[in-house]
Each structure stands twice: as structure tokens, then as C-alpha cells.
Scaffold this active site. Sequence first.
Site, PDB file in Angstrom:
ATOM      1  N   ASN A   1     -10.070  53.128  23.197  1.00 22.34           N
ATOM      2  CA  ASN A   1      -9.948  51.743  22.729  1.00 22.34           C
ATOM      3  C   ASN A   1      -9.643  50.805  23.893  1.00 22.34           C
ATOM      4  O   ASN A   1      -9.915  49.614  23.827  1.00 22.34           O
ATOM      5  CB  ASN A   1      -8.809  51.614  21.712  1.00 22.34           C
ATOM      6  CG  ASN A   1      -9.267  51.998  20.323  1.00 22.34           C
ATOM      7  OD1 ASN A   1     -10.459  52.100  20.062  1.00 22.34           O
ATOM      8  ND2 ASN A   1      -8.319  52.196  19.423  1.00 22.34           N
TER       9      ASN A   1
ATOM     10  N   GLY B   1      -9.604  43.704  24.167  1.00 23.65           N
ATOM     11  CA  GLY B   1      -9.805  42.449  24.885  1.00 23.65           C
ATOM     12  C   GLY B   1      -9.298  42.493  26.316  1.00 23.65           C
ATOM     13  O   GLY B   1      -9.658  41.651  27.124  1.00 23.65           O
ATOM     14  N   GLY B   2      -8.448  43.466  26.643  1.00 20.39           N
ATOM     15  CA  GLY B   2      -7.936  43.573  28.016  1.00 20.39           C
ATOM     16  C   GLY B   2      -6.691  42.740  28.264  1.00 20.39           C
ATOM     17  O   GLY B   2      -6.276  42.569  29.411  1.00 20.39           O
TER      18      GLY B   2
ATOM     19  N   ARG C   1      -0.130  38.615  14.374  1.00 20.36           N
ATOM     20  CA  ARG C   1      -1.413  39.045  13.816  1.00 20.36           C
ATOM     21  C   ARG C   1      -1.331  39.432  12.341  1.00 20.36           C
ATOM     22  O   ARG C   1      -2.283  39.224  11.593  1.00 20.36           O
ATOM     23  CB  ARG C   1      -1.976  40.216  14.626  1.00 20.36           C
ATOM     24  CG  ARG C   1      -2.442  39.767  15.981  1.00 20.36           C
ATOM     25  CD  ARG C   1      -3.005  40.898  16.787  1.00 20.36           C
ATOM     26  NE  ARG C   1      -3.488  40.368  18.059  1.00 20.36           N
ATOM     27  CZ  ARG C   1      -3.950  41.123  19.048  1.00 20.36           C
ATOM     28  NH1 ARG C   1      -3.978  42.440  18.914  1.00 20.36           N
ATOM     29  NH2 ARG C   1      -4.365  40.576  20.158  1.00 20.36           N
TER      30      ARG C   1
ATOM     31  N   ALA D   1      -0.287  46.138  23.791  1.00 25.53           N
ATOM     32  CA  ALA D   1      -0.802  47.513  23.701  1.00 25.53           C
ATOM     33  C   ALA D   1      -1.140  48.090  25.068  1.00 25.53           C
ATOM     34  O   ALA D   1      -0.744  49.214  25.385  1.00 25.53           O
ATOM     35  CB  ALA D   1      -2.045  47.562  22.815  1.00 25.53           C
TER      36      ALA D   1
HETATM   37  P1  ADP Z   1      -4.487  54.551  24.567  1.00 28.19           P
HETATM   38  O1  ADP Z   1      -4.608  53.067  24.671  1.00 28.19           O
HETATM   39  O2  ADP Z   1      -3.269  54.959  23.866  1.00 28.19           O
HETATM   40  O3  ADP Z   1      -4.735  55.226  25.853  1.00 28.19           O
HETATM   41  P2  ADP Z   1      -7.229  54.935  23.809  1.00 28.19           P
HETATM   42  O4  ADP Z   1      -7.873  54.770  22.495  1.00 28.19           O
HETATM   43  O5  ADP Z   1      -7.594  53.966  24.879  1.00 28.19           O
HETATM   44  O6  ADP Z   1      -5.672  55.002  23.581  1.00 28.19           O
HETATM   45  O7  ADP Z   1      -7.600  56.381  24.391  1.00 28.19           O
HETATM   46  C1  ADP Z   1      -7.455  57.549  23.636  1.00 28.19           C
HETATM   47  C2  ADP Z   1      -8.529  58.542  24.084  1.00 28.19           C
HETATM   48  O8  ADP Z   1      -8.252  59.830  23.542  1.00 28.19           O
HETATM   49  C3  ADP Z   1      -9.934  58.187  23.616  1.00 28.19           C
HETATM   50  O9  ADP Z   1     -10.798  58.130  24.725  1.00 28.19           O
HETATM   51  C4  ADP Z   1     -10.306  59.306  22.662  1.00 28.19           C
HETATM   52  O10 ADP Z   1     -11.687  59.622  22.670  1.00 28.19           O
HETATM   53  C5  ADP Z   1      -9.479  60.453  23.187  1.00 28.19           C
HETATM   54  N1  ADP Z   1      -9.214  61.513  22.188  1.00 28.19           N
HETATM   55  C6  ADP Z   1      -8.921  61.345  20.876  1.00 28.19           C
HETATM   56  N2  ADP Z   1      -8.743  62.531  20.286  1.00 28.19           N
HETATM   57  C7  ADP Z   1      -8.923  63.481  21.245  1.00 28.19           C
HETATM   58  C8  ADP Z   1      -8.883  64.901  21.252  1.00 28.19           C
HETATM   59  N3  ADP Z   1      -8.632  65.596  20.143  1.00 28.19           N
HETATM   60  N4  ADP Z   1      -9.108  65.546  22.418  1.00 28.19           N
HETATM   61  C9  ADP Z   1      -9.391  64.858  23.554  1.00 28.19           C
HETATM   62  N5  ADP Z   1      -9.461  63.517  23.597  1.00 28.19           N
HETATM   63  C10 ADP Z   1      -9.223  62.824  22.467  1.00 28.19           C
END
Ligand code: ADP
Length: 655
Positions: A187, A192-193, A481, A636
Site C-alpha cells: 500500500n 498518497g505519500g 477522515r 501511516a
Molecule cells: P506497510 O505500510 O505496513 O509496510 P504495505 O501494504 O505497504 O504495509 O506492505 C505490506 C506488504 O506485505 C505488501 O507488499 C504485501 O504484498 C506483503 N504481504 C502481505 N501478506 C504477505 C505474506 N503472507 N507473505 C509475504 N508478503 C506479504
Amino acid sequence: MRGMRKTRLLGLVACIAVVGIIAATVAGCASAPSKAAAQYKAGTYTAKAKGIHGDVAVTVKFSDSAILEIKVGENEETAGIGEVALKKLPEEIVKGQTLDIDVVSGATVSSKALLDAVADCVKQAGGNVEALKSKKAAAMVAGSAIEKTADVVVIGGGGAGLSAAVSAAQAGAKVILIEKSEALGGNTIRAGGAYNAVDPKRQNAVKMTKPLMDNLKTYLDYKSSDFGEYGPTLDVLQQQIKDYLASGSDTLFDSIELHMIQTYLGGKRVDLKGNEIHGKIDLVRTLCTNSPKSIEWLESLGLSFSDNISTVLGALWPRTHGTNYPVGTGFIKILSANAEKLGVEIMLETKAEDLILDKGRVVGVKAKKTDGTSVTLMASKGVIMATGGFGANPEMRAKYNTYWPSLPLTMPTTNTPNATGDGIVMGEKAGADLFGMGFIQLMPSSHPVTGSLGGGVWGSAEDQVFVNEQGKRFVNEYAERDVLASAALKQTHALFYIICDKNTCGISPDGKNGWGDNIEDLVKTKSIYRADTLEGLEAQLGMPKGALVAQIATYNSYIDQGKDPDFGKANFGRKIEVGPFYATPRSPSVHHTMGGLAIDKEAHVLDKSGKVISGFYAAGETAGGVNAGNRLGGNAIPSAIVYGRIAGANAAAGK
Ligand code: ADP
């Protein structure tokens, strides 16, 4: 949103991929066509198809029996996942000699554009597109089981996981990071960064507005005896405000304590069952104190931040930063480059399925590659869970939601399809306590059909004006929000428009929004509306005659007064007065899941009795406790980076 940001250093993703094979290899493949039948007119053909940000062009070389090579030309698909799709798909097409290829999750539009353009070339070469579309690629075959050991294993390659990996590697640890999708970013890359941090160096350029000053004075009305564990923090803040008022300064006030109190108040909520929740003070203090330091850390890694300070929607105060890259891409680009430089082993398409425990300590992880290969990773020092939230898992949302009276399974989301809560499930199985699972953030201003963040134009929260289908404002656009989403859901069709003008829309000089969407395309597809006058805009939107004109005149007069008697907008930007005027239709969608694995301020995962689970750390959206009932916009990414860093350093030290 950082839709308002003007600087776009990485606007053009120069994704020029070349994928080729030699005919002999094809002839030797199980799936290769017979040499005898001339399937194509040998030669090189070009075509293009519409991607997410303009055309994706391909050049495809054919022999008389095979697709030999696919070159992808310059394009502006989203850095990260779109780029990955344009690299991976050509490889699969050439390898399998088929067009029956799965789109890359999270990059559907880019994938389809690539497939369409290649199909066009096949047609030009006299090939049978339909036959290629129904020709199955050779089934994936699981390889032999992989077993590896490292000091630290990180699960998830978004902002938190990459920060953890970099910080552990900086501390000298051998690190393996696994990511279930085809690309890093999660995510974080599609957000939005926005990044909140108290930062006097940059905030000095911002002046206090009258509504902000009035807003600041309201903090003097609170009683610290009503603030529980936050009482002493409020005391400090009140003294800071008194000193500031006595100084007569007109430069923006800010402090770690104000950020903490706003995070606390913005997150203190009661759910439908009457349970109250607020952010754990140790976690909130750690976030607010370390978020500015993490800007310095990111800068030391090569990430450049813009000097512009504004307020992302729902941030409550002008302390939102952005990088000099489109939306969230800069964080991932720089962190992944550093991870690579530091020798972090990154395994893509590797999904963690279970934690391995030994006498209550987390010692490794069982995972599976997309082709079914089983992977066992042992971690001598620690495992860091950074798998993000569960916004893209409707069943899990429905199971836990205790905040929204209704959260339809079909509600779209801004999230990557990979945000399915895996880490929370794995962590709970390993004995972790969960915190705040019932609280789910809806992004008020999402695309009404796709639920995504892009496809619109607007500026920072100060500049935004929301009107409903009747052309009437309905909320303080500077609010949290959940307040905004709840108000939006009550409007006809749960729909509203963000109104902005030439100055406040944040359109870049090359005619794009912060997501890289081309404004002319958005107008053509009615993703946004544009008119030279407000009269013209309200007519296009089918609003009652004169309603929008009158509403904007009233809104502009409130800016002159420095006060919004209707909804108490808590900060103003510029007037809406210079054509062309724009309206972006928006409706809430699922954005962020606040709940997750209970952690302490050292990013240790806690069990149900509050004790640390040895060898187990969590960071980012998968962890609960910071944001509680409602997360401030812009908190976040710092949370992911701050806790990722802490988890990485502690795991590397075996602390
Ligand atoms: P955060 O902002 O907390 O880092 P993100 O959504 O940016 O969260 O990143 C979480 C990442 O974890 C995503 O790239 C997602 O594809 C990955 N992910 C989710 N479930 C698994 C899993 N079971 N094994 C490996 N990677 C996973």
C-alpha cells in the site's frame, strides 16, 4: 493526498524492457509450435494500447513460427507495480508462446494494455489471437524445497518491511525479506505519500491563519485531568501554547506534544458496542518523536523531501511532507535500492503461511512460492511481520468491523489486493494479542467506481471544498477522515464533489495530477469535470441553478472573515475564484485497517498477557495500537518507517 504536489522528478517511468528468445529455444519447448506450420509473417510489428497513464507501446518480433522478442517502449505506468507488469508479462508471453497470461495483481490496467498491444502485433503478423488467448501456458511446476537461514527474516515488502530490512542490515544482520506479490511496495507505493512530522526547518515558512490560531487556543480549554495518561503531555502542550501566544509570533506553531495530542484525540473513539479506544501513549510518543528523525534517516539513504508543508486530508495540522517523487513511490524506490546495496536477499512471489515456533520463541517462517515451491526460512535473531492491513479482505473486514454500522462486502478499496491480513492471522496463531481490530478507516475521497485514490484533482485539506449533489457544503473539510467519511455516506448516493480552481487543484505544469493521471484524459472520461465558470460547472453536474455559485461565494466570504459559521472549517487555504474550475466526484472506500498485532514501543509483539513473544516483531499497518479508532491522514507512512526501523534494529541486536 499529495495530489497537490507539483514536483514530479520521476514522472516518466522509463520502462524499456526487452524480452527475447532464440528460435531454437522455442522449437525445443514443450509449448512451442510446430516448425512446419507458418503461423506468422516473420518480421517486426509495433502497436500501442491505453495504459493507466497514457499509451503502452510495444515492438514485437516474430519468426514464422514464434514470438521471438517483445520490447516495451517508454511509458508512464506507475513506478513499481506497473513497471513490474511490463517486465514480467513479456517474459511469460515469449516463454509460453501464449496470450493466456494472468494480469499482475495491482497492475490490471497496465497488464491489459500490454496484452492488448501484443495481441494487435500478433494480428498484424497474421497470427491467430483467439488461439493464443486460449492456449494454456505450461503449468507451473514446484521446484525443490528451499531452506535458508538468516539473522533476521522480514515478511512483507512495503514501507515497514523495507525499513526493517534496511535498518537490520545497517546493523550488520544477514537479512532475508519475502514478499508475496510480484513487486515490492504494498500500500505504501500506492498511497498518497503523505508524511507527518514536526519539522521547524520546513514549517518556519508557514504562517498561522486566523482559524488555525482559534483552533490552537481550543487546546487551552481542555483539562489534563480528563486526559488520563495523556494529562502530562497536555500540560506541556498548554504551556507551549501560552508561551507561543505571549511571543506574538505569526509563524506556524507546532510541537511533538501537539502531534501526540492530535493523534490521541483523532484516534480516541467509541465503537458500536460502547467500547472506547485510544492510541497507546508509548506508541504515539515513539511515532511523533521519531517521525522527524526518520526523515533525516531517509534523507541519509538518498530520499529527497519537498520543502512544501501542507495538510493532507484528515491530518488536522500543517505538518504533512511529501517526497520529490510521485505519491508513495519514492519511499519504495530508495528503500529497496538501499536494501539491495546492503545485501538484503529479497524473495518475491513468496508468501508467508506460518510462523515456526520453538518453545514459544518465533524462530522462522514457512512460505510458498507462486509456483508451489515450499520455502523454509530460519531466523536466528528475529522475524519481523510487516504484511500490512486487511483492507482488501472483505470477509475479514466484516468479521471484525465494530465501528461502521454497515460495511458492504462489495465496498471497494484503495488498497493493493495483497492487503489480506495474513500477518495478523499468522501472528494470532503464534499467540499474539490483537488490538483495535474493529476500527477500519474509510478514505472519504475515493473514486466512486474503482475506490482508488487517483483519477481526481484537488489540493491540500486547507484548499478543499466538498459539496453534495445539491451544490451544498456538508462538513468541515479539515476534520478527521472518519468524520468526513461518515458525513459523505449520508449524502445522496454517498457522493460528493471536491471543487477546486486553477490555483488550488495542484495540477502540474505538464497537465497531470499527483498520481500522474493526465487531466485531459480525466476530463474526457468524466472522471473529473471542468468549466471556465462555476455556472458552467454546476450545469455540467446537474446541480440546482445558482447553488454552486452561491455556495462558493459564501465559502470565499468565510475565508475573508477567517471563520466558517456553517461547519467550523478549522483551517483555510485559498479562495476558489480563478477559472477553469474543476469538480471531482468522490465516495468513501476502505483505506486503512487500524487494528493489528499488539506491539510495545520496541516493536516487540505482545501476547495476550502483555508479555513479549520472543523473536517476534511487527511494524506498520499490521501492528495495532498507534492509531486506535481513527488514524490521522499522513501518520501511516511515518508509522511504517519509524516502527520498521525500530523492529529492524532490535531484531538485529536480538533485543
Ligand atoms: P506497510 O505500510 O505496513 O509496510 P504495505 O501494504 O505497504 O504495509 O506492505 C505490506 C506488504 O506485505 C505488501 O507488499 C504485501 O504484498 C506483503 N504481504 C502481505 N501478506 C504477505 C505474506 N503472507 N507473505 C509475504 N508478503 C506479504
